[in-house]
Scaffold this motif. Structure first.
Motif, PDB file in Angstrom:
ATOM      1  N   PHE A 169       0.805  -1.222   0.000  1.00 55.44           N
ATOM      2  CA  PHE A 169       0.000   0.000   0.000  1.00 55.44           C
ATOM      3  C   PHE A 169       0.840   1.274   0.000  1.00 55.44           C
ATOM      4  O   PHE A 169       0.321   2.363   0.198  1.00 55.44           O
ATOM      5  CB  PHE A 169      -1.009   0.004   1.159  1.00 55.44           C
ATOM      6  CG  PHE A 169      -1.823  -1.252   1.212  1.00 55.44           C
ATOM      7  CD1 PHE A 169      -2.761  -1.514   0.230  1.00 55.44           C
ATOM      8  CD2 PHE A 169      -1.628  -2.184   2.207  1.00 55.44           C
ATOM      9  CE1 PHE A 169      -3.496  -2.688   0.255  1.00 55.44           C
ATOM     10  CE2 PHE A 169      -2.355  -3.358   2.240  1.00 55.44           C
ATOM     11  CZ  PHE A 169      -3.298  -3.614   1.257  1.00 55.44           C
ATOM     12  N   ARG A 170       2.123   1.148  -0.229  1.00 55.91           N
ATOM     13  CA  ARG A 170       3.013   2.310  -0.314  1.00 55.91           C
ATOM     14  C   ARG A 170       3.035   2.806  -1.747  1.00 55.91           C
ATOM     15  O   ARG A 170       2.963   2.043  -2.704  1.00 55.91           O
ATOM     16  CB  ARG A 170       4.422   1.875   0.123  1.00 55.91           C
ATOM     17  CG  ARG A 170       5.458   2.963   0.094  1.00 55.91           C
ATOM     18  CD  ARG A 170       5.795   3.460   1.461  1.00 55.91           C
ATOM     19  NE  ARG A 170       6.650   4.616   1.380  1.00 55.91           N
ATOM     20  CZ  ARG A 170       7.921   4.629   1.782  1.00 55.91           C
ATOM     21  NH1 ARG A 170       8.460   3.560   2.314  1.00 55.91           N
ATOM     22  NH2 ARG A 170       8.619   5.732   1.674  1.00 55.91           N
ATOM     23  N   ARG A 171       3.140   4.104  -1.932  1.00 53.78           N
ATOM     24  CA  ARG A 171       3.256   4.696  -3.268  1.00 53.78           C
ATOM     25  C   ARG A 171       4.683   4.459  -3.753  1.00 53.78           C
ATOM     26  O   ARG A 171       5.633   4.568  -2.991  1.00 53.78           O
ATOM     27  CB  ARG A 171       2.956   6.188  -3.208  1.00 53.78           C
ATOM     28  CG  ARG A 171       1.577   6.420  -2.654  1.00 53.78           C
ATOM     29  CD  ARG A 171       0.638   7.316  -3.410  1.00 53.78           C
ATOM     30  NE  ARG A 171       1.139   8.033  -4.526  1.00 53.78           N
ATOM     31  CZ  ARG A 171       0.932   7.673  -5.813  1.00 53.78           C
ATOM     32  NH1 ARG A 171       0.247   6.610  -6.103  1.00 53.78           N
ATOM     33  NH2 ARG A 171       1.405   8.403  -6.801  1.00 53.78           N
ATOM     34  N   ALA A 172       4.798   4.124  -5.036  1.00 59.77           N
ATOM     35  CA  ALA A 172       6.119   3.834  -5.595  1.00 59.77           C
ATOM     36  C   ALA A 172       6.124   4.147  -7.088  1.00 59.77           C
ATOM     37  O   ALA A 172       5.074   4.362  -7.699  1.00 59.77           O
ATOM     38  CB  ALA A 172       6.481   2.367  -5.366  1.00 59.77           C
ATOM     39  N   PRO A 188       7.908   5.440 -17.599  1.00 58.90           N
ATOM     40  CA  PRO A 188       7.796   5.627 -16.150  1.00 58.90           C
ATOM     41  C   PRO A 188       6.376   5.325 -15.677  1.00 58.90           C
ATOM     42  O   PRO A 188       5.401   5.641 -16.349  1.00 58.90           O
ATOM     43  CB  PRO A 188       8.152   7.096 -15.937  1.00 58.90           C
ATOM     44  CG  PRO A 188       7.950   7.745 -17.260  1.00 58.90           C
ATOM     45  CD  PRO A 188       8.122   6.693 -18.316  1.00 58.90           C
ATOM     46  N   VAL A 189       6.281   4.679 -14.516  1.00 54.41           N
ATOM     47  CA  VAL A 189       4.992   4.320 -13.937  1.00 54.41           C
ATOM     48  C   VAL A 189       5.021   4.659 -12.456  1.00 54.41           C
ATOM     49  O   VAL A 189       5.995   4.360 -11.764  1.00 54.41           O
ATOM     50  CB  VAL A 189       4.700   2.806 -14.081  1.00 54.41           C
ATOM     51  CG1 VAL A 189       3.321   2.467 -13.548  1.00 54.41           C
ATOM     52  CG2 VAL A 189       4.846   2.340 -15.495  1.00 54.41           C
ATOM     53  N   THR A 190       3.949   5.285 -11.975  1.00 51.71           N
ATOM     54  CA  THR A 190       3.780   5.495 -10.532  1.00 51.71           C
ATOM     55  C   THR A 190       2.462   4.850 -10.125  1.00 51.71           C
ATOM     56  O   THR A 190       1.532   4.750 -10.920  1.00 51.71           O
ATOM     57  CB  THR A 190       3.755   6.987 -10.152  1.00 51.71           C
ATOM     58  OG1 THR A 190       2.691   7.616 -10.861  1.00 51.71           O
ATOM     59  CG2 THR A 190       5.079   7.660 -10.465  1.00 51.71           C
ATOM     60  N   GLY A 191       2.400   4.405  -8.872  1.00 50.75           N
ATOM     61  CA  GLY A 191       1.179   3.771  -8.395  1.00 50.75           C
ATOM     62  C   GLY A 191       1.325   3.277  -6.975  1.00 50.75           C
ATOM     63  O   GLY A 191       2.147   3.788  -6.208  1.00 50.75           O
ATOM     64  N   THR A 192       0.553   2.269  -6.650  1.00 53.03           N
ATOM     65  CA  THR A 192       0.500   1.720  -5.296  1.00 53.03           C
ATOM     66  C   THR A 192       0.922   0.256  -5.326  1.00 53.03           C
ATOM     67  O   THR A 192       0.495  -0.503  -6.200  1.00 53.03           O
ATOM     68  CB  THR A 192      -0.921   1.848  -4.729  1.00 53.03           C
ATOM     69  OG1 THR A 192      -1.331   3.215  -4.822  1.00 53.03           O
ATOM     70  CG2 THR A 192      -0.989   1.410  -3.286  1.00 53.03           C
ATOM     71  N   ILE A 193       1.729  -0.140  -4.351  1.00 50.61           N
ATOM     72  CA  ILE A 193       2.240  -1.510  -4.269  1.00 50.61           C
ATOM     73  C   ILE A 193       1.189  -2.421  -3.643  1.00 50.61           C
ATOM     74  O   ILE A 193       0.558  -2.067  -2.650  1.00 50.61           O
ATOM     75  CB  ILE A 193       3.532  -1.565  -3.435  1.00 50.61           C
ATOM     76  CG1 ILE A 193       4.628  -0.719  -4.089  1.00 50.61           C
ATOM     77  CG2 ILE A 193       4.000  -3.003  -3.234  1.00 50.61           C
ATOM     78  CD1 ILE A 193       5.884  -0.569  -3.246  1.00 50.61           C
ATOM     79  N   THR A 194       1.021  -3.596  -4.231  1.00 49.98           N
ATOM     80  CA  THR A 194       0.148  -4.635  -3.683  1.00 49.98           C
ATOM     81  C   THR A 194       0.741  -5.988  -4.034  1.00 49.98           C
ATOM     82  O   THR A 194       1.786  -6.061  -4.681  1.00 49.98           O
ATOM     83  CB  THR A 194      -1.299  -4.496  -4.214  1.00 49.98           C
ATOM     84  OG1 THR A 194      -2.147  -5.389  -3.500  1.00 49.98           O
ATOM     85  CG2 THR A 194      -1.375  -4.791  -5.694  1.00 49.98           C
ATOM     86  N   HIS A 195       0.081  -7.068  -3.614  1.00 50.69           N
ATOM     87  CA  HIS A 195       0.545  -8.412  -3.975  1.00 50.69           C
ATOM     88  C   HIS A 195       0.249  -8.692  -5.442  1.00 50.69           C
ATOM     89  O   HIS A 195      -0.826  -8.362  -5.936  1.00 50.69           O
ATOM     90  CB  HIS A 195      -0.157  -9.480  -3.127  1.00 50.69           C
ATOM     91  CG  HIS A 195       0.365  -9.580  -1.743  1.00 50.69           C
ATOM     92  ND1 HIS A 195      -0.441  -9.538  -0.646  1.00 50.69           N
ATOM     93  CD2 HIS A 195       1.620  -9.735  -1.265  1.00 50.69           C
ATOM     94  CE1 HIS A 195       0.284  -9.648   0.450  1.00 50.69           C
ATOM     95  NE2 HIS A 195       1.542  -9.773   0.104  1.00 50.69           N
ATOM     96  N   LEU A 243       5.442  -8.782  -5.352  1.00 45.69           N
ATOM     97  CA  LEU A 243       4.682  -7.544  -5.323  1.00 45.69           C
ATOM     98  C   LEU A 243       4.462  -7.040  -6.743  1.00 45.69           C
ATOM     99  O   LEU A 243       5.185  -7.409  -7.660  1.00 45.69           O
ATOM    100  CB  LEU A 243       5.441  -6.486  -4.507  1.00 45.69           C
ATOM    101  CG  LEU A 243       5.727  -6.845  -3.056  1.00 45.69           C
ATOM    102  CD1 LEU A 243       6.528  -5.725  -2.386  1.00 45.69           C
ATOM    103  CD2 LEU A 243       4.459  -7.122  -2.285  1.00 45.69           C
ATOM    104  N   MET A 244       3.460  -6.205  -6.907  1.00 49.51           N
ATOM    105  CA  MET A 244       3.233  -5.545  -8.194  1.00 49.51           C
ATOM    106  C   MET A 244       2.811  -4.106  -7.928  1.00 49.51           C
ATOM    107  O   MET A 244       2.514  -3.734  -6.796  1.00 49.51           O
ATOM    108  CB  MET A 244       2.190  -6.284  -9.030  1.00 49.51           C
ATOM    109  CG  MET A 244       0.764  -6.070  -8.641  1.00 49.51           C
ATOM    110  SD  MET A 244      -0.299  -6.832  -9.897  1.00 49.51           S
ATOM    111  CE  MET A 244      -1.878  -6.239  -9.335  1.00 49.51           C
ATOM    112  N   LEU A 245       2.785  -3.328  -8.986  1.00 48.80           N
ATOM    113  CA  LEU A 245       2.411  -1.924  -8.903  1.00 48.80           C
ATOM    114  C   LEU A 245       1.081  -1.730  -9.628  1.00 48.80           C
ATOM    115  O   LEU A 245       0.923  -2.184 -10.765  1.00 48.80           O
ATOM    116  CB  LEU A 245       3.502  -1.067  -9.545  1.00 48.80           C
ATOM    117  CG  LEU A 245       3.463   0.427  -9.299  1.00 48.80           C
ATOM    118  CD1 LEU A 245       3.688   0.721  -7.822  1.00 48.80           C
ATOM    119  CD2 LEU A 245       4.528   1.120 -10.127  1.00 48.80           C
ATOM    120  N   VAL A 246       0.125  -1.093  -8.979  1.00 44.31           N
ATOM    121  CA  VAL A 246      -1.143  -0.731  -9.616  1.00 44.31           C
ATOM    122  C   VAL A 246      -0.984   0.718 -10.069  1.00 44.31           C
ATOM    123  O   VAL A 246      -0.890   1.631  -9.249  1.00 44.31           O
ATOM    124  CB  VAL A 246      -2.339  -0.882  -8.652  1.00 44.31           C
ATOM    125  CG1 VAL A 246      -3.627  -0.437  -9.318  1.00 44.31           C
ATOM    126  CG2 VAL A 246      -2.448  -2.322  -8.164  1.00 44.31           C
TER     127      VAL A 246
END
Length: 189
Positions: free
Chosen positions: A44-47, A106-113, A133-136
């Motif tokens: 749930f961290r922004r990355a 470049p991609v920004t988003g939220t980390i989840t499983h 983990l993956m990035l949404v």
């Protein structure tokens, strides 16, 4: 069984602390997507990351940000020369079989499983490595709707129900034992 109930009550407190930590992750600043292997501490961290090349696409059922069901489009992004690949949820379409034209960047988003296809029995009885983990992505690929952002409230905390279940099992076992003693006492008379 009473011991298992007490253990579940202890686990409940641990899970509440974990959920609070994960909720705090949403308030932290953006970071670079972590290199594996990592645990759940970044959920749930922004990355952000740089997708050098999309190595392939996969689809899964999912929901967009408005709650409409559809097909999530997951890009396998190559992020470096060391061959590291990261799944990135690039958005939702209403129909399967669409291959987005997005080629990377470049991609920004939220980390989840990341989705996991480990069979249930294997996950119960085998030693399971940390989940990937993956990035949404915040911004969907062209032609897709933004996926629903990951939410810490989706992490279950059902340890109280498990504790009650174990205490009920213990109570039922006591009742059965008392009935058996009573029946044995009647047979002796």
């Amino acid at each position: 069984m009473i011991g298992l109930g007490i253990w579940q009550l202890d686990r409940r407190g641990e899970k509440e602390a974990l959920i609070a930590r994960l909720a705090t992750n949403r308030t932290l600043g953006a970071m670079t997507f972590p290199s594996p292997p990592v645990g759940d501490e970044y959920l749930f961290r922004r990355a952000g990351l740089m997708c050098l090349e999309v190595a392939g696409w996969s689809e899964q059922a999912g929901r967009d940000a408005s709650g409409t069901s559809g097909w999530r489009h997951l890009a396998d992004c190559r992020t470096g020369a060391e061959g590291m690949s990261v799944k990135v949820d690039m958005g939702v379409s209403s129909a399967p079989g669409i291959t987005p034209a997005w080629k990377g960047g470049p991609v920004t988003g939220t980390i989840t499983h990341a989705p996991d296809s480990t069979p249930l029995l294997a996950s119960l009885f085998g030693k399971r490595p940390p989940r990937n983990l993956m990035l949404v992505a915040d911004t969907p690929a062209a032609g897709l709707s933004a996926s629903a952002p990951p939410d810490p409230s989706s992490v279950p905390n059902n340890h109280l129900a498990y504790a009650v279940q174990w205490f009920l099992f213990a109570g039922i076992a006591v009742v059965i034992y008392l009935l058996a003693l009573r029946r044995r006492g009647r047979k002796k008379d």
